[in-house]
Design an enzyme around this catalytic site. Structure first.
Site, PDB file in Angstrom:
ATOM      1  N   ASP A 114       0.862  -1.081   0.066  1.00 37.67           N
ATOM      2  CA  ASP A 114      -0.043  -0.100   0.117  1.00 37.67           C
ATOM      3  C   ASP A 114       0.976   1.115   0.004  1.00 37.67           C
ATOM      4  O   ASP A 114       1.587   1.533   0.875  1.00 37.67           O
ATOM      5  CB  ASP A 114      -0.734  -0.040   1.249  1.00 37.67           C
ATOM      6  CG  ASP A 114      -1.858   1.223   1.342  1.00 37.67           C
ATOM      7  OD1 ASP A 114      -1.668   2.349   0.590  1.00 37.67           O
ATOM      8  OD2 ASP A 114      -2.869   1.127   2.239  1.00 37.67           O
ATOM      9  N   VAL A 115       0.688   1.917  -1.128  1.00 42.08           N
ATOM     10  CA  VAL A 115       1.650   2.995  -1.013  1.00 42.08           C
ATOM     11  C   VAL A 115       1.601   4.325  -0.102  1.00 42.08           C
ATOM     12  O   VAL A 115       2.429   4.912  -0.040  1.00 42.08           O
ATOM     13  CB  VAL A 115       1.628   3.830  -2.671  1.00 42.08           C
ATOM     14  CG1 VAL A 115       2.299   2.784  -3.676  1.00 42.08           C
ATOM     15  CG2 VAL A 115       0.288   4.280  -2.992  1.00 42.08           C
ATOM     16  N   ASN A 142       2.805   5.140 -10.054  1.00 44.34           N
ATOM     17  CA  ASN A 142       1.657   5.171 -10.997  1.00 44.34           C
ATOM     18  C   ASN A 142       0.454   5.055 -10.253  1.00 44.34           C
ATOM     19  O   ASN A 142      -0.428   5.345 -10.783  1.00 44.34           O
ATOM     20  CB  ASN A 142       2.040   4.010 -12.097  1.00 44.34           C
ATOM     21  CG  ASN A 142       0.855   3.519 -12.611  1.00 44.34           C
ATOM     22  OD1 ASN A 142       0.398   4.198 -13.646  1.00 44.34           O
ATOM     23  ND2 ASN A 142       0.038   2.555 -12.328  1.00 44.34           N
ATOM     24  N   TYR A 202      -8.739  14.827  -6.891  1.00 44.88           N
ATOM     25  CA  TYR A 202      -7.862  14.114  -7.978  1.00 44.88           C
ATOM     26  C   TYR A 202      -7.228  15.217  -8.407  1.00 44.88           C
ATOM     27  O   TYR A 202      -5.658  15.129  -8.457  1.00 44.88           O
ATOM     28  CB  TYR A 202      -8.653  13.399  -8.886  1.00 44.88           C
ATOM     29  CG  TYR A 202      -7.838  12.639  -9.982  1.00 44.88           C
ATOM     30  CD1 TYR A 202      -7.311  11.400  -9.797  1.00 44.88           C
ATOM     31  CD2 TYR A 202      -7.948  13.233 -11.257  1.00 44.88           C
ATOM     32  CE1 TYR A 202      -6.657  10.750 -10.686  1.00 44.88           C
ATOM     33  CE2 TYR A 202      -7.244  12.372 -12.283  1.00 44.88           C
ATOM     34  CZ  TYR A 202      -6.529  11.465 -12.043  1.00 44.88           C
ATOM     35  OH  TYR A 202      -5.719  10.634 -13.029  1.00 44.88           O
ATOM     36  N   LYS A 207      -2.985  15.667  -8.531  1.00 45.37           N
ATOM     37  CA  LYS A 207      -2.066  15.551  -9.802  1.00 45.37           C
ATOM     38  C   LYS A 207      -1.498  17.019  -9.956  1.00 45.37           C
ATOM     39  O   LYS A 207      -0.334  17.131 -10.429  1.00 45.37           O
ATOM     40  CB  LYS A 207      -3.217  15.472 -10.921  1.00 45.37           C
ATOM     41  CG  LYS A 207      -3.462  14.019 -10.869  1.00 45.37           C
ATOM     42  CD  LYS A 207      -2.384  12.753 -10.824  1.00 45.37           C
ATOM     43  CE  LYS A 207      -2.891  11.534 -11.046  1.00 45.37           C
ATOM     44  NZ  LYS A 207      -1.960  10.334 -10.982  1.00 45.37           N
TER      45      LYS A 207
HETATM   46  N1  LIG Z   1      -7.087   5.889 -17.108  1.00 44.94           N
HETATM   47  C1  LIG Z   1      -6.947   7.384 -17.436  1.00 44.94           C
HETATM   48  O1  LIG Z   1      -7.838   7.975 -18.164  1.00 44.94           O
HETATM   49  C2  LIG Z   1      -5.933   8.266 -16.882  1.00 44.94           C
HETATM   50  C3  LIG Z   1      -5.825   9.582 -17.463  1.00 44.94           C
HETATM   51  C4  LIG Z   1      -4.665  10.279 -16.792  1.00 44.94           C
HETATM   52  C5  LIG Z   1      -3.991   9.601 -15.979  1.00 44.94           C
HETATM   53  N2  LIG Z   1      -4.130   8.285 -15.439  1.00 44.94           N
HETATM   54  C6  LIG Z   1      -3.293   7.894 -14.483  1.00 44.94           C
HETATM   55  O2  LIG Z   1      -2.546   6.642 -14.724  1.00 44.94           O
HETATM   56  C7  LIG Z   1      -2.614   6.078 -13.650  1.00 44.94           C
HETATM   57  C8  LIG Z   1      -2.817   4.603 -13.338  1.00 44.94           C
HETATM   58  O3  LIG Z   1      -4.247   4.515 -13.609  1.00 44.94           O
HETATM   59  P1  LIG Z   1      -5.034   3.499 -14.622  1.00 44.94           P
HETATM   60  O4  LIG Z   1      -6.013   4.557 -15.223  1.00 44.94           O
HETATM   61  O5  LIG Z   1      -4.393   2.591 -14.956  1.00 44.94           O
HETATM   62  O6  LIG Z   1      -6.255   3.047 -13.104  1.00 44.94           O
HETATM   63  P2  LIG Z   1      -6.182   1.526 -12.676  1.00 44.94           P
HETATM   64  O7  LIG Z   1      -7.450   1.756 -11.531  1.00 44.94           O
HETATM   65  O8  LIG Z   1      -6.477   0.485 -13.804  1.00 44.94           O
HETATM   66  O9  LIG Z   1      -4.932   1.124 -11.900  1.00 44.94           O
HETATM   67  C9  LIG Z   1      -4.523   2.053 -10.654  1.00 44.94           C
HETATM   68  C10 LIG Z   1      -4.029   0.884  -9.682  1.00 44.94           C
HETATM   69  O10 LIG Z   1      -3.556   1.523  -8.485  1.00 44.94           O
HETATM   70  C11 LIG Z   1      -3.804   0.593  -7.478  1.00 44.94           C
HETATM   71  N3  LIG Z   1      -3.884   1.192  -6.294  1.00 44.94           N
HETATM   72  C12 LIG Z   1      -4.758   1.750  -5.679  1.00 44.94           C
HETATM   73  N4  LIG Z   1      -4.589   2.233  -4.467  1.00 44.94           N
HETATM   74  C13 LIG Z   1      -3.352   1.899  -4.127  1.00 44.94           C
HETATM   75  C14 LIG Z   1      -2.602   1.818  -2.716  1.00 44.94           C
HETATM   76  N5  LIG Z   1      -2.893   2.420  -1.783  1.00 44.94           N
HETATM   77  N6  LIG Z   1      -1.358   1.109  -3.076  1.00 44.94           N
HETATM   78  C15 LIG Z   1      -0.979   0.704  -4.128  1.00 44.94           C
HETATM   79  N7  LIG Z   1      -1.796   0.563  -5.359  1.00 44.94           N
HETATM   80  C16 LIG Z   1      -2.958   0.867  -5.244  1.00 44.94           C
HETATM   81  C17 LIG Z   1      -5.135  -0.167  -7.982  1.00 44.94           C
HETATM   82  O11 LIG Z   1      -5.339  -1.282  -7.200  1.00 44.94           O
HETATM   83  C18 LIG Z   1      -5.063  -0.195  -9.456  1.00 44.94           C
HETATM   84  O12 LIG Z   1      -4.485  -1.425  -9.859  1.00 44.94           O
HETATM   85  C19 LIG Z   1      -2.834   6.784 -12.440  1.00 44.94           C
HETATM   86  O13 LIG Z   1      -1.836   7.573 -11.841  1.00 44.94           O
HETATM   87  C20 LIG Z   1      -3.875   7.503 -12.965  1.00 44.94           C
HETATM   88  O14 LIG Z   1      -3.924   9.002 -12.272  1.00 44.94           O
HETATM   89  C21 LIG Z   1      -4.909   7.461 -15.976  1.00 44.94           C
END
Ligand SMILES: NC(=O)c1ccc[n+]([C@@H]2O[C@H](COP(=O)([O-])OP(=O)(O)OC[C@H]3O[C@@H](n4cnc5c(N)ncnc54)[C@H](O)[C@@H]3O)[C@@H](O)[C@H]2O)c1
Length: 258
Positions: A64-65, A91, A157, A161
């Site tokens: 857990d980060v 990430n 959020y 960011k």
């Molecule tokens: N999907 C989009 O449209 C989008 C757009 C811009 C930025 N992002 C960024 O991309 C990154 C990845 O997101 P994603 O879209 O793949 O979402 P996702 O939900 O598929 O992946 C996020 C992961 O983080 C994990 N997580 C949550 N809380 C945690 C914790 N406390 N400790 C460790 N892990 C934890 C979750 O279990 C999940 O597997 C994020 O930083 C998100 O802000 C996503």
């Protein structure tokens, strides 16, 4: 010779769509990968099998980060198992969608603690070890275009960011003398992961989102992963403190664009 051969990457939120894509892309380019997430290990079995098939080593740790001590222990375990992580990808993130006046302190803190504190914990723990060893490295934050523009119902959020962007720049400044480069990839609408989940049962919402993007399409997790990998490559060794904004022009839209 793959460009990242001999390097070890550490990726938080690696069970998610973008984290998994980053793990695949870095492995394809020759890195071994340490995957971390809060989910149970079986969630990454298929991903691990793909990495093994690419001839790379990997490990999964449930971490857990938000827990700084657990993240420091994860960095140590990665070093014992695979080698010192030199490519660091904070990430992991969550998004709370709630009107501002209804957002609870707990929801606010959750987004900030995972998205911002969590990135700080991983970046700092990994950088400390690199500095101790006198090794260079790369930190690539996964930010968002949400740091560019205010979004309704996504206050925590967006704030997380925005904070991540300044964290990237502060880390870049202090770590430059140690040969550690720190940059951010800031995606726009991705048809996967957090926004993918918000749109998954609603093709009309997907079409509306794509229509808002000036280039007319959503990006994939692989598109994001390629840019993260690009910032790990030897060819970008003058880049630090930078944000690679890859939003298809979303943030260029003005009020008159609708
Ligand atoms: N999907 C989009 O449209 C989008 C757009 C811009 C930025 N992002 C960024 O991309 C990154 C990845 O997101 P994603 O879209 O793949 O979402 P996702 O939900 O598929 O992946 C996020 C992961 O983080 C994990 N997580 C949550 N809380 C945690 C914790 N406390 N400790 C460790 N892990 C934890 C979750 O279990 C999940 O597997 C994020 O930083 C998100 O802000 C996503």
């Amino acid at each position: 010779m793959p460009t990242l051969a001999g390097q070890v990457a550490i990726i938080s939120g690696a069970a998610g769509d973008i984290g998994a894509a980053v793990a695949r892309e870095l492995s394809r380019r020759g890195a071994d990968v340490a995957l971390g997430d809060v989910l149970e290990a079986p969630q990454v079995d298929a991903l691990g099998a793909e990495i093994t098939a690419l001839g790379r080593r990997w490990r999964y740790d449930r971490v857990d980060v938000t827990d700084a001590a657990a993240v420091a222990a994860w960095v140590q375990a990665c070093e014992r198992g695979l080698g010192t992580p030199t490519l660091i990808v904070p990430n992991a993130a969550v998004v709370t969608v709630r009107p501002l006046l209804e957002l609870t302190p707990r929801e606010w803190s959750r987004d900030l603690r995972i998205n911002l504190d969590g990135a700080f914990h991983l970046a700092q723990a990994a950088a400390k070890r690199l500095v101790e060893l006198g090794k260079p490295g790369r930190i690539v934050m996964v930010g968002s275009w949400a740091a560019e523009r205010a979004h309704r119902r996504m206050t925590a959020y967006c704030a997380s960011k925005g904070g991540l962007r300044m964290l990237t720049r502060c880390l870049a400044l202090e770590l430059a003398e140690h040969g550690i480069l720190v940059n951010e990839v800031a995606p726009g609408y991705v048809n996967a992961g957090l926004s993918g989940k918000l749109m998954k049962d609603d093709p009309a919402a997907q079409a509306r989102a794509a229509a808002r993007v000036p280039i007319g399409r959503l990006m994939s997790a692989d598109d994001v992963a390629r840019q993260v990998a690009h910032l790990c490559e030897p060819g970008t060794d003058h880049l630090t403190g930078a944000t690679l904004l890859m939003d298809g022009g979303l943030s260029l839209r003005g009020a008159t664009d609708g």
